[in-house]
Design a protein around this motif. Structure first.
Motif, PDB file in Angstrom:
ATOM      1  N   GLU A  64       0.731  -3.731  -3.676  1.00  0.00           N
ATOM      2  CA  GLU A  64      -0.261  -3.785  -4.747  1.00  0.00           C
ATOM      3  C   GLU A  64      -0.854  -5.185  -4.883  1.00  0.00           C
ATOM      4  O   GLU A  64      -2.080  -5.355  -5.004  1.00  0.00           O
ATOM      5  CB  GLU A  64       0.372  -3.361  -6.075  1.00  0.00           C
ATOM      6  CG  GLU A  64      -0.600  -3.353  -7.242  1.00  0.00           C
ATOM      7  CD  GLU A  64       0.056  -2.964  -8.553  1.00  0.00           C
ATOM      8  OE1 GLU A  64      -0.664  -2.866  -9.562  1.00  0.00           O
ATOM      9  OE2 GLU A  64       1.295  -2.770  -8.580  1.00  0.00           O
ATOM     10  N   LYS A  77       5.995   6.901  -5.095  1.00  0.00           N
ATOM     11  CA  LYS A  77       7.383   6.821  -4.638  1.00  0.00           C
ATOM     12  C   LYS A  77       7.744   7.981  -3.717  1.00  0.00           C
ATOM     13  O   LYS A  77       8.387   7.788  -2.669  1.00  0.00           O
ATOM     14  CB  LYS A  77       8.331   6.782  -5.831  1.00  0.00           C
ATOM     15  CG  LYS A  77       9.805   6.644  -5.430  1.00  0.00           C
ATOM     16  CD  LYS A  77      10.704   6.509  -6.650  1.00  0.00           C
ATOM     17  CE  LYS A  77      12.156   6.338  -6.223  1.00  0.00           C
ATOM     18  NZ  LYS A  77      13.063   6.168  -7.387  1.00  0.00           N
ATOM     19  N   PHE A 128       1.313   3.711  -0.811  1.00  0.00           N
ATOM     20  CA  PHE A 128       2.438   2.838  -1.150  1.00  0.00           C
ATOM     21  C   PHE A 128       2.802   2.903  -2.630  1.00  0.00           C
ATOM     22  O   PHE A 128       3.915   2.560  -3.018  1.00  0.00           O
ATOM     23  CB  PHE A 128       2.118   1.392  -0.763  1.00  0.00           C
ATOM     24  CG  PHE A 128       0.884   0.834  -1.417  1.00  0.00           C
ATOM     25  CD1 PHE A 128       0.904   0.342  -2.703  1.00  0.00           C
ATOM     26  CD2 PHE A 128      -0.316   0.793  -0.718  1.00  0.00           C
ATOM     27  CE1 PHE A 128      -0.231  -0.175  -3.308  1.00  0.00           C
ATOM     28  CE2 PHE A 128      -1.468   0.274  -1.307  1.00  0.00           C
ATOM     29  CZ  PHE A 128      -1.424  -0.202  -2.602  1.00  0.00           C
ATOM     30  N   TYR A 129       1.856   3.301  -3.470  1.00  0.00           N
ATOM     31  CA  TYR A 129       2.071   3.340  -4.911  1.00  0.00           C
ATOM     32  C   TYR A 129       2.828   4.590  -5.363  1.00  0.00           C
ATOM     33  O   TYR A 129       3.292   4.670  -6.490  1.00  0.00           O
ATOM     34  CB  TYR A 129       0.722   3.297  -5.635  1.00  0.00           C
ATOM     35  CG  TYR A 129      -0.297   4.239  -5.025  1.00  0.00           C
ATOM     36  CD1 TYR A 129      -0.328   5.587  -5.351  1.00  0.00           C
ATOM     37  CD2 TYR A 129      -1.208   3.773  -4.078  1.00  0.00           C
ATOM     38  CE1 TYR A 129      -1.225   6.451  -4.768  1.00  0.00           C
ATOM     39  CE2 TYR A 129      -2.123   4.630  -3.486  1.00  0.00           C
ATOM     40  CZ  TYR A 129      -2.133   5.965  -3.829  1.00  0.00           C
ATOM     41  OH  TYR A 129      -3.030   6.831  -3.232  1.00  0.00           O
ATOM     42  N   PHE A 134      11.174   0.665  -1.633  1.00  0.00           N
ATOM     43  CA  PHE A 134      10.024   1.118  -2.420  1.00  0.00           C
ATOM     44  C   PHE A 134       9.842   0.258  -3.662  1.00  0.00           C
ATOM     45  O   PHE A 134       8.728  -0.134  -4.004  1.00  0.00           O
ATOM     46  CB  PHE A 134      10.182   2.582  -2.837  1.00  0.00           C
ATOM     47  CG  PHE A 134       9.160   2.986  -3.874  1.00  0.00           C
ATOM     48  CD1 PHE A 134       7.850   3.217  -3.514  1.00  0.00           C
ATOM     49  CD2 PHE A 134       9.509   3.088  -5.222  1.00  0.00           C
ATOM     50  CE1 PHE A 134       6.887   3.555  -4.468  1.00  0.00           C
ATOM     51  CE2 PHE A 134       8.561   3.426  -6.179  1.00  0.00           C
ATOM     52  CZ  PHE A 134       7.246   3.664  -5.796  1.00  0.00           C
ATOM     53  N   SER A 136       6.386  -1.553  -2.884  1.00  0.00           N
ATOM     54  CA  SER A 136       5.173  -1.041  -3.532  1.00  0.00           C
ATOM     55  C   SER A 136       4.482  -2.137  -4.342  1.00  0.00           C
ATOM     56  O   SER A 136       3.246  -2.214  -4.382  1.00  0.00           O
ATOM     57  CB  SER A 136       5.526   0.144  -4.443  1.00  0.00           C
ATOM     58  OG  SER A 136       6.457  -0.238  -5.448  1.00  0.00           O
ATOM     59  N   PHE A 178       6.169   7.467  -0.305  1.00  0.00           N
ATOM     60  CA  PHE A 178       6.773   6.298   0.335  1.00  0.00           C
ATOM     61  C   PHE A 178       8.135   6.662   0.934  1.00  0.00           C
ATOM     62  O   PHE A 178       8.401   6.421   2.123  1.00  0.00           O
ATOM     63  CB  PHE A 178       6.921   5.184  -0.711  1.00  0.00           C
ATOM     64  CG  PHE A 178       7.207   3.820  -0.143  1.00  0.00           C
ATOM     65  CD1 PHE A 178       8.458   3.499   0.353  1.00  0.00           C
ATOM     66  CD2 PHE A 178       6.220   2.837  -0.135  1.00  0.00           C
ATOM     67  CE1 PHE A 178       8.737   2.240   0.856  1.00  0.00           C
ATOM     68  CE2 PHE A 178       6.484   1.577   0.364  1.00  0.00           C
ATOM     69  CZ  PHE A 178       7.737   1.278   0.857  1.00  0.00           C
TER      70      PHE A 178
END
Length: 361
Positions: A194, A235, A232-233, A186, A190, A238
């Motif tokens: 991004e 946590k 994905f942003y 992560f 992440s 994810f």
């Protein structure tokens, strides 16, 4: 950015050759299998220190019967309005690869990324549209590694952690280390998502405008980032997805969720280009992608990259060929051709014939 000269030793089918380039258009012509693509591969080697052909190792490009190769080139860089400066880069390979910039050894391969910019256009680039998600991920990651500071290190860190996790999964052991690795995936993943997401938005705008010009405003094309983990942003989301798939991963012995499974959707007229684009439209999309690369580099670094075109004119109709020619202005271009008739398009170019690994001016 310009390449002034190139020296090749025991690379592919070349024994020892040297070339002095024009600052404008350089044409390398000859029959198939003589070494034209090898010449472009040698020039492109200076961008990231490795072959542009998939899964090629250093020993695979050494001339048969020799124990190593050497490439050396002089470049002229002029960025952000500054005075031009010369950069001499050399790559040697025998038992291991060594890279030198102006005579100084380079410690890490990543240190040369972004120094020399090229845009390479080859007929098999249609795979960026027609191929698997890995082809499109590779395209995006390659561009970002060379043009976004820190991305290569970030991607390398993610891949390292992913390999460590996969090693545990292959043993089918439900280890506490899996949770530790998921946290790291992560942390790196992440940020990768991004950066990819932001880049695709910008890249899509560039490609859309260029494609619109090619199609005379009659067609549209767009690129859409499709992350494997949508949130994905976040946590918690994810890690939750990784946890939910842990049993499957233990059975399969590999990680099935994460940024290493991302894709980029390419649409033409709001439909999937992979399924609905004609051959002409596919070539227009790839042509737009390559021109977009050059324009983004120019807008971010202040000068155009070196353009490398591998026998692409025979793949383009007259309209697309004319559009490409218009967009080659103000750029140094190295072109390979087999069709002698097309050479008439470049009356002011510098010509080289390649035959059996020999380059003749």
């Amino acid at each position: 950015m310009l390449i002034k000269n190139l020296r090749i030793e025991n690379f592919r089918n070349f024994s020892f050759e040297s070339v002095e380039f024009s600052d404008k258009v350089n044409i390398f012509y000859g029959k198939n299998g003589q070494g034209k693509t090898n010449l472009l591969e040698a020039v492109n080697y200076f961008t990231n220190g490795k072959s542009c052909r998939n899964n090629m190792r250093e020993k695979d490009v050494v001339k048969f019967g020799e124990d190593g190769f050497s490439l050396a080139a002089e470049f002229e860089l002029k960025k952000d309005g500054m005075n031009s400066r010369s950069v001499y880069e050399k790559i040697d390979f025998k038992s291991k690869k060594s890279i030198y910039i102006n005579g100084q050894p380079v410690e890490k391969l990543s240190d040369i990324l972004g120094l020399i910019d090229t845009v390479l256009f080859m007929p098999n680039d249609l795979n960026y549209v027609l191929g698997a998600p890995a082809d499109r991920r590779g395209y995006v990651d390659s561009f970002l590694s060379k043009n976004r500071a820190g991305y290569f290190k970030l991607l390398s860190s993610y891949i390292y952690v992913l390999k460590q996790k996969n090693n545990i999964l292959k043993e089918h052991k439900n280890s506490e280390q899996i949770e530790i690795y998921n946290e790291k995936l992560f942390e790196y993943g992440s940020k990768i998502c991004e950066i990819r997401n932001n880049f695709i938005k910008v890249f899509s705008d560039y490609v859309s405008k260029i494609y619109s010009d090619i199609s005379e405003n009659n067609e549209t094309v767009e690129f859409i980032y499709k992350p494997n983990i949508e949130n994905f942003y976040d946590k918690e989301s994810f890690i939750k997805i990784l946890e939910e798939n842990k049993e499957k991963e233990l059975i399969l012995g590999t990680s099935i969720k994460g940024p290493h499974r991302d894709d980029v959707i390419i649409n033409i007229n709001k439909k999937g280009a992979k399924f609905f684009a004609s051959q002409g439209q596919l070539r227009s999309i790839v042509l737009s992608m390559k021109i977009a690369e050059a324009e983004i580099i120019k807008d971010t670094k202040g000068e155009y990259p070196i353009i490398l075109l591998d026998d692409v004119f025979s793949e383009l109709d007259s309209q697309r060929r004319e559009f490409l020619l218009k967009n080659l202005e103000e750029k140094q271009v190295i072109i390979t051709l087999t069709n002698a008739d097309i050479m008439k398009t470049f009356p002011d170019a510098k010509y080289f014939e390649i035959e059996c690994g020999k380059i003749k001016r």
